[in-house]
Design a protein around this motif. Sequence first.
Motif, PDB file in Angstrom:
ATOM      1  N   GLN A 140      65.183 -39.768 -16.932  1.00 51.73           N
ATOM      2  CA  GLN A 140      65.734 -38.789 -17.862  1.00 51.73           C
ATOM      3  C   GLN A 140      66.276 -39.490 -19.109  1.00 51.73           C
ATOM      4  O   GLN A 140      66.128 -38.986 -20.236  1.00 51.73           O
ATOM      5  CB  GLN A 140      66.848 -37.999 -17.183  1.00 51.73           C
ATOM      6  CG  GLN A 140      67.439 -36.879 -18.044  1.00 51.73           C
ATOM      7  CD  GLN A 140      66.429 -35.766 -18.313  1.00 51.73           C
ATOM      8  OE1 GLN A 140      66.001 -35.078 -17.385  1.00 51.73           O
ATOM      9  NE2 GLN A 140      66.040 -35.619 -19.562  1.00 51.73           N
ATOM     10  N   ALA A 141      66.878 -40.658 -18.923  1.00 51.82           N
ATOM     11  CA  ALA A 141      67.393 -41.406 -20.070  1.00 51.82           C
ATOM     12  C   ALA A 141      66.249 -41.866 -20.971  1.00 51.82           C
ATOM     13  O   ALA A 141      66.371 -41.833 -22.209  1.00 51.82           O
ATOM     14  CB  ALA A 141      68.212 -42.602 -19.582  1.00 51.82           C
ATOM     15  N   LEU A 142      65.134 -42.311 -20.381  1.00 48.06           N
ATOM     16  CA  LEU A 142      63.975 -42.717 -21.182  1.00 48.06           C
ATOM     17  C   LEU A 142      63.464 -41.561 -22.026  1.00 48.06           C
ATOM     18  O   LEU A 142      63.186 -41.717 -23.221  1.00 48.06           O
ATOM     19  CB  LEU A 142      62.854 -43.214 -20.262  1.00 48.06           C
ATOM     20  CG  LEU A 142      62.888 -44.651 -19.749  1.00 48.06           C
ATOM     21  CD1 LEU A 142      61.711 -44.883 -18.816  1.00 48.06           C
ATOM     22  CD2 LEU A 142      62.853 -45.647 -20.895  1.00 48.06           C
ATOM     23  N   PRO A 205      52.123 -23.545 -23.837  1.00 48.20           N
ATOM     24  CA  PRO A 205      52.508 -22.326 -23.119  1.00 48.20           C
ATOM     25  C   PRO A 205      53.627 -22.618 -22.134  1.00 48.20           C
ATOM     26  O   PRO A 205      53.762 -23.741 -21.649  1.00 48.20           O
ATOM     27  CB  PRO A 205      51.221 -21.933 -22.382  1.00 48.20           C
ATOM     28  CG  PRO A 205      50.472 -23.223 -22.201  1.00 48.20           C
ATOM     29  CD  PRO A 205      50.796 -24.045 -23.417  1.00 48.20           C
ATOM     30  N   GLY A 206      54.443 -21.616 -21.850  1.00 47.21           N
ATOM     31  CA  GLY A 206      55.507 -21.785 -20.864  1.00 47.21           C
ATOM     32  C   GLY A 206      56.650 -22.616 -21.421  1.00 47.21           C
ATOM     33  O   GLY A 206      56.815 -22.768 -22.631  1.00 47.21           O
ATOM     34  N   THR A 207      57.446 -23.162 -20.513  1.00 43.93           N
ATOM     35  CA  THR A 207      58.614 -23.952 -20.903  1.00 43.93           C
ATOM     36  C   THR A 207      58.535 -25.341 -20.288  1.00 43.93           C
ATOM     37  O   THR A 207      57.743 -25.585 -19.371  1.00 43.93           O
ATOM     38  CB  THR A 207      59.921 -23.275 -20.423  1.00 43.93           C
ATOM     39  OG1 THR A 207      59.865 -23.103 -18.996  1.00 43.93           O
ATOM     40  CG2 THR A 207      60.092 -21.909 -21.076  1.00 43.93           C
ATOM     41  N   ALA A 208      59.362 -26.248 -20.789  1.00 39.32           N
ATOM     42  CA  ALA A 208      59.380 -27.616 -20.273  1.00 39.32           C
ATOM     43  C   ALA A 208      59.717 -27.613 -18.791  1.00 39.32           C
ATOM     44  O   ALA A 208      60.585 -26.867 -18.328  1.00 39.32           O
ATOM     45  CB  ALA A 208      60.407 -28.437 -21.048  1.00 39.32           C
ATOM     46  N   VAL A 209      59.018 -28.459 -18.034  1.00 37.96           N
ATOM     47  CA  VAL A 209      59.228 -28.544 -16.591  1.00 37.96           C
ATOM     48  C   VAL A 209      60.366 -29.522 -16.326  1.00 37.96           C
ATOM     49  O   VAL A 209      60.353 -30.658 -16.808  1.00 37.96           O
ATOM     50  CB  VAL A 209      57.947 -29.012 -15.871  1.00 37.96           C
ATOM     51  CG1 VAL A 209      58.194 -29.140 -14.376  1.00 37.96           C
ATOM     52  CG2 VAL A 209      56.803 -28.057 -16.154  1.00 37.96           C
ATOM     53  N   THR A 210      61.342 -29.082 -15.572  1.00 38.41           N
ATOM     54  CA  THR A 210      62.477 -29.927 -15.225  1.00 38.41           C
ATOM     55  C   THR A 210      62.296 -30.520 -13.836  1.00 38.41           C
ATOM     56  O   THR A 210      61.426 -30.087 -13.052  1.00 38.41           O
ATOM     57  CB  THR A 210      63.788 -29.132 -15.263  1.00 38.41           C
ATOM     58  OG1 THR A 210      63.759 -28.149 -14.203  1.00 38.41           O
ATOM     59  CG2 THR A 210      63.964 -28.419 -16.602  1.00 38.41           C
ATOM     60  N   LEU A 211      63.137 -31.470 -13.495  1.00 38.90           N
ATOM     61  CA  LEU A 211      63.106 -32.036 -12.151  1.00 38.90           C
ATOM     62  C   LEU A 211      63.525 -31.010 -11.114  1.00 38.90           C
ATOM     63  O   LEU A 211      63.047 -31.023  -9.980  1.00 38.90           O
ATOM     64  CB  LEU A 211      64.018 -33.263 -12.093  1.00 38.90           C
ATOM     65  CG  LEU A 211      63.525 -34.450 -12.934  1.00 38.90           C
ATOM     66  CD1 LEU A 211      64.618 -35.499 -13.059  1.00 38.90           C
ATOM     67  CD2 LEU A 211      62.267 -35.050 -12.352  1.00 38.90           C
ATOM     68  N   GLU A 212      64.412 -30.111 -11.492  1.00 47.41           N
ATOM     69  CA  GLU A 212      64.812 -29.031 -10.578  1.00 47.41           C
ATOM     70  C   GLU A 212      63.615 -28.133 -10.268  1.00 47.41           C
ATOM     71  O   GLU A 212      63.446 -27.680  -9.127  1.00 47.41           O
ATOM     72  CB  GLU A 212      65.944 -28.212 -11.183  1.00 47.41           C
ATOM     73  CG  GLU A 212      67.288 -28.920 -11.237  1.00 47.41           C
ATOM     74  CD  GLU A 212      67.337 -29.989 -12.313  1.00 47.41           C
ATOM     75  OE1 GLU A 212      66.470 -29.957 -13.220  1.00 47.41           O
ATOM     76  OE2 GLU A 212      68.236 -30.852 -12.252  1.00 47.41           O
TER      77      GLU A 212
END
Length: 221
Positions: A140-142, A205-212
């Motif tokens: 996530q920091a990268l 399309p859609g939204t950014a995919v999170t780790l959750e």
Amino acid sequence: MTTRADTAPARRVPRPRADALRNRERIVTAAREMFVEFGPQVPYDEVARRAGVGNATLYRNFPERPDLVREVVLSIMARVTEVAERAAEEEDDTFAALRRFTHAAVEERIGALCPMLDGAFDKDHPDLIAERDRLEEVVQALVGRAQRAGRLRLDVGVGDLMVAVSQLTRPLPGTVSGAHFDQFVHRHLQLFLDGLEAPARSELPGTAVTLEDLRRDSCPS
């Protein structure tokens, strides 16, 4: 009043011998290679043979298959985390750091984790949660650094990156393998990374995919 129990010296827990530690490391290395290549159900005696140890040594270290699978998963996650940390420390260009990490994660075959996490595997083991959190924090920091520097498009998330890495490290049945497969993987991974650089060339399309999102949907298939 002082009792005998109060004055008795504390018992020392014996430290594993160096050769025992080496055997354990050889077992984990062999299992990681074979699980990536053949899946986590590979016979125990084959793992022992590749590690160069006896079956008794293997069972003494890992009495149950889930014990060995968990150690392999921890090993893969730890190695990928170390790659991400080195990339962040050694690369001045934030996108170059992200690119370096992603190609190295492919080399570790991180996509092989998905089959290992199937079935009755305990995904909530404290060691796994700790190592997973460490990996996620570093990656996530990268991503965050590259986005703040204007080098990574803002409409993607860590999950988008990890989906691509997972998919590309899981060859389709009947396709090439070995060194030739590695060439295809890195070629297509570079095409994917080119699409992540800012400025964005299209609207996703859609939204950014999170780790959750990934945890909720389990491993991408």
